[in-house]
Design a protein around this motif. Structure first.
Motif: not given
Length: 145
Positions: A1-21, A50-58
């Motif tokens: 698999m090719e490396k994840l783009t910055l945007e995909k890595r950011q979405l991984c981080d957002i979902q991690g922070r969502l679970f923390e929240l 999807d627009r949801m991808q750029w919404a914050g974890e809150e």
């Protein structure tokens, strides 16, 4: 698999922070994880765009709470580390395999993620996903015998 783009890595981080929240908000962790992974909200994050991808974890947490008619307060709590790792790994898993969130959850539910965290969180995320998939396959093979 090719490396994840910055945007995909950011979405991984957002979902991690969502679970923390969710943990910080006092929600039952296994209930939250199951509700999220089987939700329309998670399906929107799985989509190509999807627009949801750029919404914050809150905002994502509010949307999920509305979708399920209220997340369950109190109950089982996981550590902050388990919650972040689970959220991040689930999202990465989607990008790594193309599987959708509800299928990923069938392979590795909340309890599995909590139990596997001590040994898996130090692994490369792709190796951890491969190992989680292998555990699932072994369980399935046992059930067929």
């Amino acid at each position: 698999m090719e490396k994840l783009t910055l945007e995909k890595r950011q979405l991984c981080d957002i979902q991690g922070r969502l679970f923390e929240l969710a943990l910080k908000a006092g929600y039952d962790c296994p209930f939250f994880i199951e509700a999220f992974m089987n939700s329309k909200v998670a399906a929107a994050l799985d989509d190509v765009y999807d627009r949801m991808q750029w919404a914050g974890e809150e905002y994502i947490l509010e949307e999920l709470n509305d979708e399920v008619g209220g997340l369950k307060k109190t109950g089982i709590s996981y550590s902050m580390e388990v919650m972040y790792w689970s959220g991040y790994t689930y999202r990465y898993w989607h990008y790594y395999t193309g599987e959708c969130s509800n299928e990923i959850y069938k392979a590795a539910d909340a309890e599995t993620m909590n139990e596997c965290w001590p040994g898996f969180h130090t692994l490369d995320v792709e190796m951890a996903i491969d190992d989680l998939k292998e555990i699932y396959e072994q369980k399935r093979d046992k059930e067929c015998i």
